[in-house]
Design an enzyme around this catalytic site. Structure first.
Site, PDB file in Angstrom:
ATOM      1  N   CYS A   1       0.810  -1.211   0.000  1.00  0.00           N
ATOM      2  CA  CYS A   1       0.000   0.000   0.000  1.00  0.00           C
ATOM      3  C   CYS A   1       0.851   1.272   0.000  1.00  0.00           C
ATOM      4  O   CYS A   1       1.890   1.323   0.654  1.00  0.00           O
ATOM      5  CB  CYS A   1      -0.882   0.038   1.235  1.00  0.00           C
ATOM      6  SG  CYS A   1      -1.936  -1.389   1.382  1.00  0.00           S
TER       7      CYS A   1
ATOM      8  N   ARG B   1       6.068  -1.190  -5.800  1.00  0.00           N
ATOM      9  CA  ARG B   1       5.969  -1.926  -4.547  1.00  0.00           C
ATOM     10  C   ARG B   1       4.920  -3.026  -4.608  1.00  0.00           C
ATOM     11  O   ARG B   1       4.861  -3.876  -3.732  1.00  0.00           O
ATOM     12  CB  ARG B   1       5.555  -0.974  -3.427  1.00  0.00           C
ATOM     13  CG  ARG B   1       6.646  -0.012  -3.104  1.00  0.00           C
ATOM     14  CD  ARG B   1       6.109   1.117  -2.286  1.00  0.00           C
ATOM     15  NE  ARG B   1       7.207   1.795  -1.631  1.00  0.00           N
ATOM     16  CZ  ARG B   1       7.363   1.862  -0.317  1.00  0.00           C
ATOM     17  NH1 ARG B   1       6.496   1.315   0.492  1.00  0.00           N
ATOM     18  NH2 ARG B   1       8.383   2.480   0.196  1.00  0.00           N
TER      19      ARG B   1
ATOM     20  N   TRP C   1      -2.849  -2.962  -1.444  1.00  0.00           N
ATOM     21  CA  TRP C   1      -2.501  -4.380  -1.537  1.00  0.00           C
ATOM     22  C   TRP C   1      -3.414  -5.064  -0.520  1.00  0.00           C
ATOM     23  O   TRP C   1      -3.306  -4.829   0.685  1.00  0.00           O
ATOM     24  CB  TRP C   1      -1.029  -4.567  -1.191  1.00  0.00           C
ATOM     25  CG  TRP C   1      -0.510  -5.954  -1.385  1.00  0.00           C
ATOM     26  CD1 TRP C   1      -0.099  -6.530  -2.557  1.00  0.00           C
ATOM     27  CD2 TRP C   1      -0.309  -6.943  -0.369  1.00  0.00           C
ATOM     28  NE1 TRP C   1       0.342  -7.806  -2.321  1.00  0.00           N
ATOM     29  CE2 TRP C   1       0.225  -8.086  -0.998  1.00  0.00           C
ATOM     30  CE3 TRP C   1      -0.525  -6.982   1.017  1.00  0.00           C
ATOM     31  CZ2 TRP C   1       0.540  -9.252  -0.296  1.00  0.00           C
ATOM     32  CZ3 TRP C   1      -0.214  -8.138   1.699  1.00  0.00           C
ATOM     33  CH2 TRP C   1       0.306  -9.252   1.043  1.00  0.00           C
TER      34      TRP C   1
ATOM     35  N   ASN D   1      -2.740   2.772   5.195  1.00  0.00           N
ATOM     36  CA  ASN D   1      -1.797   1.648   5.083  1.00  0.00           C
ATOM     37  C   ASN D   1      -1.752   0.970   6.439  1.00  0.00           C
ATOM     38  O   ASN D   1      -1.746   1.649   7.468  1.00  0.00           O
ATOM     39  CB  ASN D   1      -0.371   2.137   4.787  1.00  0.00           C
ATOM     40  CG  ASN D   1      -0.221   2.678   3.395  1.00  0.00           C
ATOM     41  OD1 ASN D   1      -1.149   2.633   2.595  1.00  0.00           O
ATOM     42  ND2 ASN D   1       0.967   3.204   3.110  1.00  0.00           N
ATOM     43  N   GLY D   2      -1.635  -0.354   6.449  1.00  0.00           N
ATOM     44  CA  GLY D   2      -1.507  -1.062   7.722  1.00  0.00           C
ATOM     45  C   GLY D   2      -2.697  -1.961   7.969  1.00  0.00           C
ATOM     46  O   GLY D   2      -3.538  -2.176   7.085  1.00  0.00           O
TER      47      GLY D   2
ATOM     48  N   GLU E   1      17.558 -19.459  -2.089  1.00  0.00           N
ATOM     49  CA  GLU E   1      17.262 -18.237  -2.838  1.00  0.00           C
ATOM     50  C   GLU E   1      16.879 -18.586  -4.284  1.00  0.00           C
ATOM     51  O   GLU E   1      15.975 -17.969  -4.857  1.00  0.00           O
ATOM     52  CB  GLU E   1      18.473 -17.295  -2.771  1.00  0.00           C
ATOM     53  CG  GLU E   1      18.361 -16.003  -3.539  1.00  0.00           C
ATOM     54  CD  GLU E   1      17.247 -15.065  -3.077  1.00  0.00           C
ATOM     55  OE1 GLU E   1      16.596 -15.326  -2.055  1.00  0.00           O
ATOM     56  OE2 GLU E   1      17.018 -14.072  -3.788  1.00  0.00           O
TER      57      GLU E   1
ATOM     58  N   LYS F   1      13.358 -17.506  -5.893  1.00  0.00           N
ATOM     59  CA  LYS F   1      13.234 -16.708  -7.132  1.00  0.00           C
ATOM     60  C   LYS F   1      12.312 -17.422  -8.115  1.00  0.00           C
ATOM     61  O   LYS F   1      11.442 -16.809  -8.724  1.00  0.00           O
ATOM     62  CB  LYS F   1      14.600 -16.496  -7.809  1.00  0.00           C
ATOM     63  CG  LYS F   1      15.573 -15.577  -7.135  1.00  0.00           C
ATOM     64  CD  LYS F   1      15.221 -14.119  -7.200  1.00  0.00           C
ATOM     65  CE  LYS F   1      14.341 -13.692  -6.094  1.00  0.00           C
ATOM     66  NZ  LYS F   1      14.857 -13.120  -4.924  1.00  0.00           N
TER      67      LYS F   1
ATOM     68  N   GLU G   1       8.608 -17.351  -6.926  1.00  0.00           N
ATOM     69  CA  GLU G   1       8.057 -15.988  -6.918  1.00  0.00           C
ATOM     70  C   GLU G   1       7.586 -15.551  -8.302  1.00  0.00           C
ATOM     71  O   GLU G   1       6.515 -14.966  -8.432  1.00  0.00           O
ATOM     72  CB  GLU G   1       9.144 -14.983  -6.490  1.00  0.00           C
ATOM     73  CG  GLU G   1       9.317 -14.774  -5.025  1.00  0.00           C
ATOM     74  CD  GLU G   1      10.418 -13.765  -4.724  1.00  0.00           C
ATOM     75  OE1 GLU G   1      10.166 -12.866  -3.926  1.00  0.00           O
ATOM     76  OE2 GLU G   1      11.541 -13.867  -5.279  1.00  0.00           O
TER      77      GLU G   1
ATOM     78  N   HIS H   1      16.733 -37.699   3.301  1.00  0.00           N
ATOM     79  CA  HIS H   1      15.814 -37.731   4.442  1.00  0.00           C
ATOM     80  C   HIS H   1      14.415 -37.268   4.052  1.00  0.00           C
ATOM     81  O   HIS H   1      13.661 -36.812   4.899  1.00  0.00           O
ATOM     82  CB  HIS H   1      16.367 -36.883   5.591  1.00  0.00           C
ATOM     83  CG  HIS H   1      17.677 -37.389   6.105  1.00  0.00           C
ATOM     84  ND1 HIS H   1      17.809 -38.607   6.741  1.00  0.00           N
ATOM     85  CD2 HIS H   1      18.929 -36.871   6.028  1.00  0.00           C
ATOM     86  CE1 HIS H   1      19.072 -38.810   7.061  1.00  0.00           C
ATOM     87  NE2 HIS H   1      19.780 -37.760   6.628  1.00  0.00           N
TER      88      HIS H   1
ATOM     89  N   LYS I   1       6.477  -5.473  -3.129  1.00  0.00           N
ATOM     90  CA  LYS I   1       7.900  -5.178  -3.002  1.00  0.00           C
ATOM     91  C   LYS I   1       8.276  -4.872  -1.556  1.00  0.00           C
ATOM     92  O   LYS I   1       9.286  -5.314  -1.054  1.00  0.00           O
ATOM     93  CB  LYS I   1       8.237  -3.975  -3.891  1.00  0.00           C
ATOM     94  CG  LYS I   1       9.686  -3.565  -3.862  1.00  0.00           C
ATOM     95  CD  LYS I   1      10.518  -4.550  -4.634  1.00  0.00           C
ATOM     96  CE  LYS I   1      12.003  -4.320  -4.440  1.00  0.00           C
ATOM     97  NZ  LYS I   1      12.744  -5.588  -4.649  1.00  0.00           N
TER      98      LYS I   1
HETATM   99  C1  G6P Z   1       9.000  -8.989   0.076  1.00  0.00           C
HETATM  100  C2  G6P Z   1       9.715  -8.916  -1.260  1.00  0.00           C
HETATM  101  C3  G6P Z   1      10.994  -9.734  -1.201  1.00  0.00           C
HETATM  102  C4  G6P Z   1      11.866  -9.266  -0.049  1.00  0.00           C
HETATM  103  C5  G6P Z   1      11.108  -9.293   1.276  1.00  0.00           C
HETATM  104  C6  G6P Z   1      11.877  -8.589   2.374  1.00  0.00           C
HETATM  105  O1  G6P Z   1       8.535 -10.276   0.298  1.00  0.00           O
HETATM  106  O2  G6P Z   1       8.885  -9.394  -2.280  1.00  0.00           O
HETATM  107  O3  G6P Z   1      11.710  -9.591  -2.419  1.00  0.00           O
HETATM  108  O4  G6P Z   1      12.990 -10.088   0.043  1.00  0.00           O
HETATM  109  O5  G6P Z   1       9.870  -8.596   1.139  1.00  0.00           O
HETATM  110  O6  G6P Z   1      11.980  -7.227   2.037  1.00  0.00           O
HETATM  111  P1  G6P Z   1      13.068  -6.250   2.612  1.00  0.00           P
HETATM  112  O7  G6P Z   1      12.731  -4.914   1.993  1.00  0.00           O
HETATM  113  O8  G6P Z   1      12.901  -6.243   4.104  1.00  0.00           O
HETATM  114  O9  G6P Z   1      14.390  -6.763   2.202  1.00  0.00           O
END
Ligand code: G6P
Length: 605
Positions: free
Chosen positions: A2, A27, A74, A99-100, A478, A482, A485, A501, A600
């Protein structure tokens, strides 16, 4: 996530509000809207599409005004639907963006319903609108102040009301809000970036504060109504890196920016010195005997990767915690622990909450590793290190990750020096590894054509397993993150030794198993794990160091990486995973930069 933009001025501010929303778009959001006061009544346009379409509708309607609020939403409470998009109105008299998350909204809703208020949305925001309406008695700031005392949870709000057409009031608790000043024009935004077109003068609100903006000026008060005096700050905003150049998506551009971004991050006059982290003395870290690393998502993977460095280089015990878990866990605080929140945005609610939780337990030493110098996390920490990734627009984090790793490596070596575990010769080796990193990353990126070929195969799969060992296990995590996502392929990251396991049961001839294989002390063990997969006819795809002695064989595809890069090898090995996820997503035709359901900057719990 948001975003809020609001303002009051003599001119029509709708273009400012829309430009602000555009700047916050990256974002992630699922609806947007804007409202202004015109002809003595609030008017709004809300859209379930992009800000671009909202802009078109606004122009068609001729929506103009000098007092307005705007929002990207959002969804949390209530689906993405027009009636849930902000601005939300109460009785066509109060207009609000929020927001929140309001945690006690159900109880408040019951009370307000009994008092005769009708709800037209499923949002928690609507209770705030009605509460302000209920308390309104000719003074909007006072009504907001009284209303917010009833809220539990997190909020940043901007409100206007029909009866006071030249006034906008904001309030915050747990979500960021900043005042932007441009002469007699006053604005509010959840991020200064939204206002970078109109001003570079900002006043940051703190939790519990209320901002009262009118054409006569601004004032801030605390939750008791007492005036607060706060100076403004001039911020030079990072340039809007909005141009894609030769790239198809921001994610691709950001992957290719990494050689420069990491170089910018470590190019400092005194590379392994506490003063680099904002400490005034080179010995500021002397008492530190433990590290607590906090993060979410990709930033959590940075923490996991760096844990090995703190232990092996600085010989200091390091603990990694997922922010959302740590903040509600009973833990034993250590007097000399350095708490390190890691965050691209510096606004992630869970990491900010975890940092504050650590502070409430008595942790005194806090150091934020962050990409945004003005963020709440930086302001909340004693020290900070600002990574130089530049604005990251793709929701899936790439250059923020590798620059965080550089920052954490610098910290590990700094502590190692201070504790007498890094001698001059080792320091020189680390420095030369850092200096060569850009070139090494360039050479990894040159493998893109081979990776694209693999991506075409992977795009046809439903699942994938990523394997790594030691300091490359977080890289496997990671890689899996990726891929899921942005391509929506189900992927799991595993420490390769753990395969037998459980996950081995999933391995068939149609299961791709993607491996990061540095030529480190665990290579031979990893090779055995690869054989376990091949023996079950699993399809193995390996990113192997040139000196790892792995080559194409039946059921085993190999892309050669450069030779083993030593301690910094995880930074090299994540790049092919980023490219593989990116090209797989492109092949599947997903919205790479704005994957479904994700944001974001996650400013709610
Ligand atoms: C969201 C984003 C991720 C990010 C995470 C933590 O989930 O989509 O890409 O790694 O937040 O965000 P930050 O800004 O705290 O690194």
């Amino acid at each position: 996530m948001c975003g809020i933009v609001a303002g009051v001025a003599e001119r029509n501010i709708v273009p400012v509000l829309l430009e602000g929303l555009r700047r916050l778009e990256y974002r992630g959001y699922d609806s947007c809207g804007v409202a202004v006061l015109r002809d003595g009544a609030p008017h709004r346009v809300r859209s379930l599409t992009r800000v671009r379409s909202l802009d078109r509708e606004v122009r068609e309607m001729g929506l103009e005004g000098g007092t307005g609020i705007a929002h990207t939403r959002w969804a949390t409470h209530g689906a993405p639907a027009t009636q849930n998009a902000h601005p939300i109105f109460s009785k066509n008299e109060i207009a609000i963006v929020h927001n929140g998350i309001i945690e006690n909204f159900e109880a408040l809703k019951t009370t307000l319903t009994r008092a005769g208020y009708e709800f037209s949305s499923q949002t928690d925001t609507e209770v705030i609108a009605h509460l302000i309406h209920r308390y309104y008695n000719g003074d909007l700031a006072d009504a907001v102040r009284r209303a917010v005392t009833e809220l539990r949870g997190a909020y940043a709000i901007a409100v206007f009301c029909k009866a006071e057409p030249k006034r906008v009031v904001g309030a915050r608790h747990g979500s960021p809000l900043v005042i932007g000043v441009n002469g007699r024009e006053l604005f509010l935004a959840s991020d200064p970036l939204a206002l970078s077109d109109v001003t570079d003068r900002f006043v940051f609100l703190q939790d519990g504060e209320i901002a009262d903006l009118s054409r006569d000026g601004s004032r801030i008060m605390n939750r008791d109504g007492q005036p607060v005096v706060r100076g403004g700050r001039t911020l030079s905003q990072p340039p809007a890196e909005a141009a894609l150049g030769p790239y198809r998506h921001f994610m691709q551009k950001e992957i290719f920016e990494q050689p420069h971004a990491v170089a910018r991050t470590f190019r400092r006059k005194r590379p392994f010195d506490a003063t680099l982290f904002g400490a005034t003395s080179p010995y500021a870290f002397a008492p530190i005997d433990r590290i607590l690393l906090l993060g979410c998502g990709t930033s959590h993977h940075s923490a996991m990767t760096a844990k090995a460095w703190f232990e092996s280089i600085a010989k200091i015990p390091a603990q990694v915690e997922i922010s959302s878990e740590y903040r509600y866990r009973e833990t034993i605080p250590g007097k000399n622990t350095l708490v390190v929140p890691i965050s691209q945005s510096g606004e992630t609610a869970d990491t900010l909450g975890a940092l504050m939780h650590a502070q409430s337990l008595g942790h005194e030493y806090t150091l934020a590793i962050c990409n945004v110098a003005t963020s709440a996390m930086v302001r909340q920490s004693c020290w900070s290190f600002i990574t130089q990734a530049g604005t990251e627009i793709g929701v899936a984090s790439t250059k923020a990750f590798t620059t965080q790793l550089v920052a954490l490596f610098l910290l590990a070596v700094t502590l190692g020096r201070l504790r007498g575990h890094v001698d001059e010769q080792q320091e020189a080796t680390y420095r030369s590894q850092l200096s060569g990193l850009s070139t090494a990353l360039q050479s990894v990126l040159a493998r893109e054509p081979q990776i694209i070929a693999w991506a075409h195969e992977l795009a046809r799969k439903d699942d994938a397993i990523f394997l790594g060992r030691g300091s490359h296990y977080p890289i496997a995590l990671e890689g899996a993150l990726k891929l899921k996502e942005i391509s929506y392929i189900h992927a799991e990251g595993y420490p390769a030794g753990e395969l037998k396991h459980g996950p081995l049961a999933l391995v068939t001839e149609s299961m791709p198993v993607i491996v990061t294989a540095p030529n480190d002390g665990l290579l031979e063990k990893l090779k055995s794990n690869i054989q376990e997969v091949r023996a079950r006819r699993g399809l193995v795809y390996v990113f192997a160091d040139a000196d790892a002695n792995l080559s194409n064989e039946e059921n085993q595809h190999v892309i050669q990486m450069p030779e083993y890069y030593g301690t910094l090898s995880p930074i090299l090995h994540v790049l092919p995973f980023q490219l593989l996820a990116y090209h797989t997503a492109c092949t599947r035709g997903t919205d790479v930069d704005k994957p479904r359901n994700l944001a974001k900057s996650v400013t709610v719990e």
